[in-house]
Scaffold this active site. Structure first.
Site, short mmCIF file in Angstrom:
data_model
loop_
_atom_site.label_atom_id
_atom_site.label_comp_id
_atom_site.label_asym_id
_atom_site.label_seq_id
_atom_site.Cartn_x
_atom_site.Cartn_y
_atom_site.Cartn_z
N ASP A 135 -5.37 2.54 10.54
CA ASP A 135 -6.79 2.20 10.66
C ASP A 135 -7.05 1.75 12.10
O ASP A 135 -7.09 2.59 13.01
CB ASP A 135 -7.10 1.13 9.62
CG ASP A 135 -8.56 0.76 9.53
OD1 ASP A 135 -9.42 1.63 9.73
OD2 ASP A 135 -8.87 -0.41 9.23
N ASP A 177 -5.77 -0.33 -1.94
CA ASP A 177 -6.50 -1.24 -2.84
C ASP A 177 -7.83 -1.68 -2.28
O ASP A 177 -8.06 -1.65 -1.06
CB ASP A 177 -5.67 -2.49 -3.10
CG ASP A 177 -5.64 -3.42 -1.87
OD1 ASP A 177 -5.21 -2.94 -0.80
OD2 ASP A 177 -6.08 -4.58 -1.99
N GLY A 229 0.76 -1.24 0.00
CA GLY A 229 0.00 0.00 0.00
C GLY A 229 0.80 1.29 0.00
O GLY A 229 0.33 2.32 -0.49
N GLU A 257 3.72 4.29 5.87
CA GLU A 257 2.56 3.42 5.69
C GLU A 257 1.44 4.20 4.99
O GLU A 257 1.36 5.43 5.09
CB GLU A 257 2.15 2.86 7.06
CG GLU A 257 0.94 1.97 7.10
CD GLU A 257 0.99 0.73 6.23
OE1 GLU A 257 1.33 0.86 5.04
OE2 GLU A 257 0.62 -0.35 6.72
N LYS A 299 -7.41 7.09 10.04
CA LYS A 299 -8.84 6.99 10.36
C LYS A 299 -8.97 6.85 11.86
O LYS A 299 -9.12 5.75 12.39
CB LYS A 299 -9.45 5.75 9.67
CG LYS A 299 -9.60 5.90 8.17
CD LYS A 299 -10.57 4.89 7.58
CE LYS A 299 -9.92 3.61 7.22
NZ LYS A 299 -10.76 2.74 6.35
N ARG A 311 -5.31 0.69 -6.99
CA ARG A 311 -4.16 1.34 -6.37
C ARG A 311 -3.65 2.52 -7.19
O ARG A 311 -3.08 3.46 -6.67
CB ARG A 311 -3.00 0.35 -6.22
CG ARG A 311 -3.24 -0.75 -5.21
CD ARG A 311 -1.93 -1.48 -4.94
NE ARG A 311 -2.10 -2.79 -4.34
CZ ARG A 311 -2.16 -3.02 -3.03
NH1 ARG A 311 -2.09 -2.02 -2.18
NH2 ARG A 311 -2.29 -4.24 -2.56
P1 IMP Z 1 -4.81 -1.69 10.70
O1 IMP Z 1 -3.93 -2.76 11.26
O2 IMP Z 1 -6.25 -1.96 10.98
O3 IMP Z 1 -4.40 -0.29 11.12
O4 IMP Z 1 -4.74 -1.87 9.13
C1 IMP Z 1 -3.91 -1.17 8.34
C2 IMP Z 1 -3.90 -1.75 6.96
O5 IMP Z 1 -5.20 -2.10 6.51
C3 IMP Z 1 -3.41 -0.71 6.00
O6 IMP Z 1 -2.02 -0.78 5.86
C4 IMP Z 1 -4.15 -1.03 4.73
O7 IMP Z 1 -3.41 -1.96 3.99
C5 IMP Z 1 -5.42 -1.67 5.19
N1 IMP Z 1 -6.55 -0.70 5.18
C6 IMP Z 1 -7.14 -0.13 6.24
N2 IMP Z 1 -8.12 0.71 5.88
C7 IMP Z 1 -8.13 0.68 4.51
C8 IMP Z 1 -8.92 1.36 3.53
O8 IMP Z 1 -9.82 2.19 3.80
N3 IMP Z 1 -8.64 1.06 2.24
C9 IMP Z 1 -7.66 0.18 1.87
N4 IMP Z 1 -6.91 -0.48 2.77
C10 IMP Z 1 -7.14 -0.24 4.09
MG MG Z 2 -0.98 -1.69 4.18
#
Ligand code: IMP
Ligand code: MG
Length: 186
Positions: free
Chosen positions: A110, A166, A51, A106, A138, A172
């Site tokens: 999220d 993606d 990403g 990164e 987010k 992407r």
């Molecule tokens: P986390 O561990 O929940 O913070 O996830 C992070 C990863 O989830 C990011 O590096 C993205 O690859 C993916 N991700 C989280 N939200 C989105 C989104 O809205 N669109 C696309 N990928 C996302």
């Molecule tokens: Mg990622």
């Protein structure tokens, strides 16, 4: 949009959250901040594939320092849009980071799961410093507390694509950050 090629992919986008112009401008500002903060140093940028690669490519071209770059592949998401809560190092760094000034790059922060676990893992390797730089945040989705040192944009809780992000490995290459039409994944 400066005469950009309009793509068939654009039709799957419900709303553009961040335009290409706004992203470019903000990325330049972030690079200027990094250039100031690391003056006299040569940081190692660690991009989290897949990403982050478009964001990192844009960012690094505005950093006026002797940076080096390395990449990791970690996974926490499958084909769906809900976090699995697990992080898995699929491809590790080529470089030893001990004593280095490391900046994790990164795409999006999220739930925080991936980066909390990754940060803990990288700290075990005794870098001189470790900071986190994300294109998007987010904050409403956070389940594990973590804050980035450099954040491009905070966005509401919606699944977004483009600029490296993606949906099921697609979208992407879109030059903006957009929200997919629900019918695409329903
Ligand atoms: P986390 O561990 O929940 O913070 O996830 C992070 C990863 O989830 C990011 O590096 C993205 O690859 C993916 N991700 C989280 N939200 C989105 C989104 O809205 N669109 C696309 N990928 C996302
Ligand atoms: Mg990622």
């Amino acid at each position: 949009m400066k005469g950009r090629t309009v793509m068939k992919l654009d039709q799957d986008i419900q709303e553009i959250l961040i335009s290409q112009e706004d992203l470019e401008q903000r990325i330049e500002e972030m690079a200027a901040e990094i250039t100031r903060d690391y003056a006299g140093k040569a940081p190692l940028l660690v991009g989290i594939l897949r990403g982050s690669y478009i964001f990192m490519a844009d960012l690094v071209r505005h950093i006026d320092l002797p940076v080096s770059m390395d990449f990791m592949v970690v996974s926490s998401y499958g084909a769906g849009t809900v976090s699995s809560g697990l992080v898995n190092i699929k491809k590790d760094l080529e470089e030893d980071i001990e004593g280095k000034d490391v900046i994790i790059v990164e795409d999006i922060l999220d739930t925080g799961n991936t980066l909390v676990k990754l940060t803990a893992e990288l700290l075990k390797r005794r870098p001189a410093s470790l900071k986190l730089c994300v294109m998007l945040d987010k904050p409403d989705r956070r389940t594990t507390p973590i804050k980035a040192d450099y954040t491009g944009f905070s966005i509401p809780d919606a699944y977004v694509v483009g600029c490296g992000l993606d949906y099921d490995q697609g979208y992407r290459q879109l030059p903006y950050v957009g929200v997919l039409k629900p019918e695409v994944y329903e």
